[in-house]
Design a protein around this motif. Structure first.
Motif, PDB file in Angstrom:
ATOM      1  N   LYS A  82      46.665 -32.960  20.801  1.00  0.00           N
ATOM      2  CA  LYS A  82      47.191 -33.070  19.438  1.00  0.00           C
ATOM      3  C   LYS A  82      47.641 -31.771  18.860  1.00  0.00           C
ATOM      4  CE  LYS A  82      45.493 -37.609  17.917  1.00  0.00           C
ATOM      5  NZ  LYS A  82      44.645 -38.462  17.038  1.00  0.00           N
ATOM      6  N   ARG A  83      46.650 -30.943  19.348  1.00  0.00           N
ATOM      7  CA  ARG A  83      46.917 -29.435  18.600  1.00  0.00           C
ATOM      8  C   ARG A  83      47.737 -28.480  19.761  1.00  0.00           C
ATOM      9  NH1 ARG A  83      43.356 -31.676  16.207  1.00  0.00           N
ATOM     10  NH2 ARG A  83      42.306 -30.940  14.199  1.00  0.00           N
ATOM     11  N   GLY A  84      48.117 -29.193  20.855  1.00  0.00           N
ATOM     12  CA  GLY A  84      48.878 -28.456  21.809  1.00  0.00           C
ATOM     13  C   GLY A  84      48.269 -27.508  22.723  1.00  0.00           C
ATOM     14  N   ARG A  85      46.909 -27.787  23.049  1.00  0.00           N
ATOM     15  CA  ARG A  85      46.337 -27.102  23.642  1.00  0.00           C
ATOM     16  C   ARG A  85      46.189 -27.494  25.189  1.00  0.00           C
ATOM     17  NH1 ARG A  85      42.575 -23.498  21.603  1.00  0.00           N
ATOM     18  NH2 ARG A  85      41.028 -23.935  23.502  1.00  0.00           N
ATOM     19  N   MET A  86      46.640 -28.928  25.267  1.00  0.00           N
ATOM     20  CA  MET A  86      46.650 -29.546  26.426  1.00  0.00           C
ATOM     21  C   MET A  86      47.723 -30.581  26.519  1.00  0.00           C
ATOM     22  SD  MET A  86      42.615 -30.568  27.290  1.00  0.00           S
ATOM     23  CE  MET A  86      42.997 -31.379  28.680  1.00  0.00           C
ATOM     24  N   ALA A  87      48.325 -30.621  27.541  1.00  0.00           N
ATOM     25  CA  ALA A  87      49.600 -31.362  27.741  1.00  0.00           C
ATOM     26  C   ALA A  87      49.001 -32.786  27.849  1.00  0.00           C
ATOM     27  CB  ALA A  87      50.397 -30.840  28.931  1.00  0.00           C
ATOM     28  N   PRO A  88      49.621 -33.815  27.405  1.00  0.00           N
ATOM     29  CA  PRO A  88      49.391 -35.202  27.630  1.00  0.00           C
ATOM     30  C   PRO A  88      49.558 -35.688  29.208  1.00  0.00           C
ATOM     31  CG  PRO A  88      51.273 -35.278  26.609  1.00  0.00           C
ATOM     32  CD  PRO A  88      50.798 -33.757  26.576  1.00  0.00           C
ATOM     33  N   GLN A  89      48.895 -36.579  29.606  1.00  0.00           N
ATOM     34  CA  GLN A  89      48.910 -37.167  30.855  1.00  0.00           C
ATOM     35  C   GLN A  89      49.122 -38.710  31.044  1.00  0.00           C
ATOM     36  OE1 GLN A  89      46.070 -35.877  33.427  1.00  0.00           O
ATOM     37  NE2 GLN A  89      45.937 -33.776  33.020  1.00  0.00           N
ATOM     38  N   LEU A  90      49.937 -39.105  31.669  1.00  0.00           N
ATOM     39  CA  LEU A  90      50.074 -40.527  31.977  1.00  0.00           C
ATOM     40  C   LEU A  90      49.252 -40.836  33.263  1.00  0.00           C
ATOM     41  CD1 LEU A  90      53.907 -41.055  31.336  1.00  0.00           C
ATOM     42  CD2 LEU A  90      51.945 -41.521  29.766  1.00  0.00           C
ATOM     43  N   GLU A  91      48.114 -41.535  32.983  1.00  0.00           N
ATOM     44  CA  GLU A  91      47.147 -41.883  34.228  1.00  0.00           C
ATOM     45  C   GLU A  91      48.000 -42.451  35.081  1.00  0.00           C
ATOM     46  OE1 GLU A  91      44.383 -41.179  36.718  1.00  0.00           O
ATOM     47  OE2 GLU A  91      44.517 -40.406  34.778  1.00  0.00           O
ATOM     48  N   ALA A  92      48.921 -43.538  35.017  1.00  0.00           N
ATOM     49  CA  ALA A  92      49.626 -44.328  36.042  1.00  0.00           C
ATOM     50  C   ALA A  92      50.324 -43.375  37.030  1.00  0.00           C
ATOM     51  CB  ALA A  92      50.523 -45.302  35.320  1.00  0.00           C
TER      52      ALA A  92
END
Length: 396
Positions: free
Chosen positions: A30-40
């Motif tokens: 949420k703070r932009g430190r890590m990109a989100p991932q789609l586990e699928a």
């Protein structure tokens, strides 16, 4: 002098809270430190790594201008046991072509050149282009070079310079009457030389000025520097006898043997940089304060230009100007909407933008001798997994 116990306690409590925040992937995202991932998506591409189809894969998905997935699975170099990182750089091969076409379109917008100008206006040797030993009734146009309908064939390699290459291409016998068929070609190398003649600048310098600098594509280059070279993923190919992945070599993207920037196949890039480029295209030519093109020019680049002519590399496609355009989604393109545009590369890389769903799919891999990388199961599984996950999320 020691602080009072109460002050120390409050400081420790604050430190612990901050530690919890930055140790938590969900909060850090949420703070932009890590990109989100789609586990699928990770699961879909991991199967191909485990099956020894590829050494490693970087995937990125953009939706509504935001990165909703960015992940790296596998190795950048197996022999060195080097893990692949999301910021790794890849030779993107023919994914260079749409970028060349987009840069060229900036000159069209300025009125310095026309899509239907004869190529011979800028490369005089094309006035003598021949089909079956006879001169043409109509001159080859720049538009035909951009759509792979110019009758050109053969290697897409740049020899010495684009000036030399342009002259050599003009001397090659044409393979068919321009405008009547589609055949993948070195037409974008012709366009690259036209860029030089019209702009008065070297092709690579022009792209840096018109595309890479304004879009802050700092990891897109024809010749990676020393630090960037350390981040380039190793190219692998299937050994014909053992069927195992082994390190491979190619002239494509080889900045030692082919030092002159190649408009058809020469670029290195990474996922975030390519996302910037396709975000700009989905935005109608803008990214932040940077204006690359007008919406009308973006539409011209990405609309069907080839009519009823049958084109490659997968069924249901047509061709725009330097871009493949999906007309009837099916099989490997089933996750895309009609009107989606993009391009693949020789080493399995793919970049596709869906203007209906406002998405872009970036797939980066370094695998040579794919039979048809545009039709690979890896591409299909990646796009399908991403689309299904996002569609399911949006329907809730």
């Amino acid at each position: 002098m020691h602080a009072p116990l109460g002050t120390l306690g409050r400081a420790l409590t604050l430190s612990l809270c901050l530690g919890v925040i930055f140790a938590s992937p969900a909060l850090a995202q949420k703070r932009g430190r890590m990109a989100p991932q789609l586990e699928a998506v990770n699961e879909a591409v991991r199967k191909h790594v485990e099956a020894d189809d590829v050494a490693g894969v970087v995937t990125l998905v953009l939706e509504d201008g935001k990165i909703v997935h960015l992940s790296a699975v596998g190795k950048a170099n197996r022999e060195a046991d080097k893990p692949l990182r999301p910021g790794a750089m890849f030779a993107i091969a023919s994914m260079t072509k749409p970028i060349t076409a987009t840069a060229f379109m900036t000159l069209v917008e300025e009125g310095k050149v026309s899509l239907d100008d004869p190529v011979s206006k800028y490369i005089p040797e094309f006035a003598d282009a021949k089909l079956d030993g006879k001169k043409l009734d109509k001159p080859i146009t720049i538009r035909e070079c951009l759509t792979h309908t110019a009758g050109l064939g053969g290697s897409q390699r740049v020899v010495e310079s684009l000036e030399t290459t342009g002259k050599q291409l003009a001397e090659r016998p044409l393979r068919y009457e321009p405008g009547t068929k589609w055949e993948y070609s070195p037409g974008l190398n012709v366009v690259g030389r036209v860029i030089e003649v019209v702009s008065g600048k070297p092709y690579g310098e022009f792209l840096q000025e018109r595309i890479f600098d304004p879009l802050k594509m700092n990891n897109t280059t024809f010749k990676p520097n020393e630090k960037q070279q350390a981040r380039v993923a190793t190219l692998y190919a299937k050994d014909k006898e053992s069927g195992k992945l082994t390190a491979a070599e190619s002239w494509i993207g080889n900045f030692d043997s082919d030092s002159y920037p190649n408009p058809s196949a020469g670029l290195y890039s990474n996922a975030r940089d390519l996302a910037k480029f396709y975000k700009m295209m989905l935005n109608g030519g803008y990214l932040g304060d940077a204006k690359i093109l007008s919406r009308e020019s973006v539409d011209e680049l990405t609309k069907l230009q080839t009519g009823e002519i049958v084109t490659g590399f997968t069924p249901g496609n047509g061709w725009g100007l330097g871009y493949c355009v999906v007309q009837e989604p099916q099989n490997v393109t089933a996750a895309l909407s009609p009107g989606s545009f993009g391009h693949g590369g020789a080493f399995g890389t793919q970049s596709w933008a869906d203007p209906v769903k406002k998405r872009a799919y970036i797939l980066l891999v370094q695998r040579s001798n794919f039979p048809n990388s545009d039709a690979s199961d890896l591409r299909k599984d990646f796009q399908n997994a991403a689309a299904e996950a996002l569609d399911a999320s949006s329907s809730k």
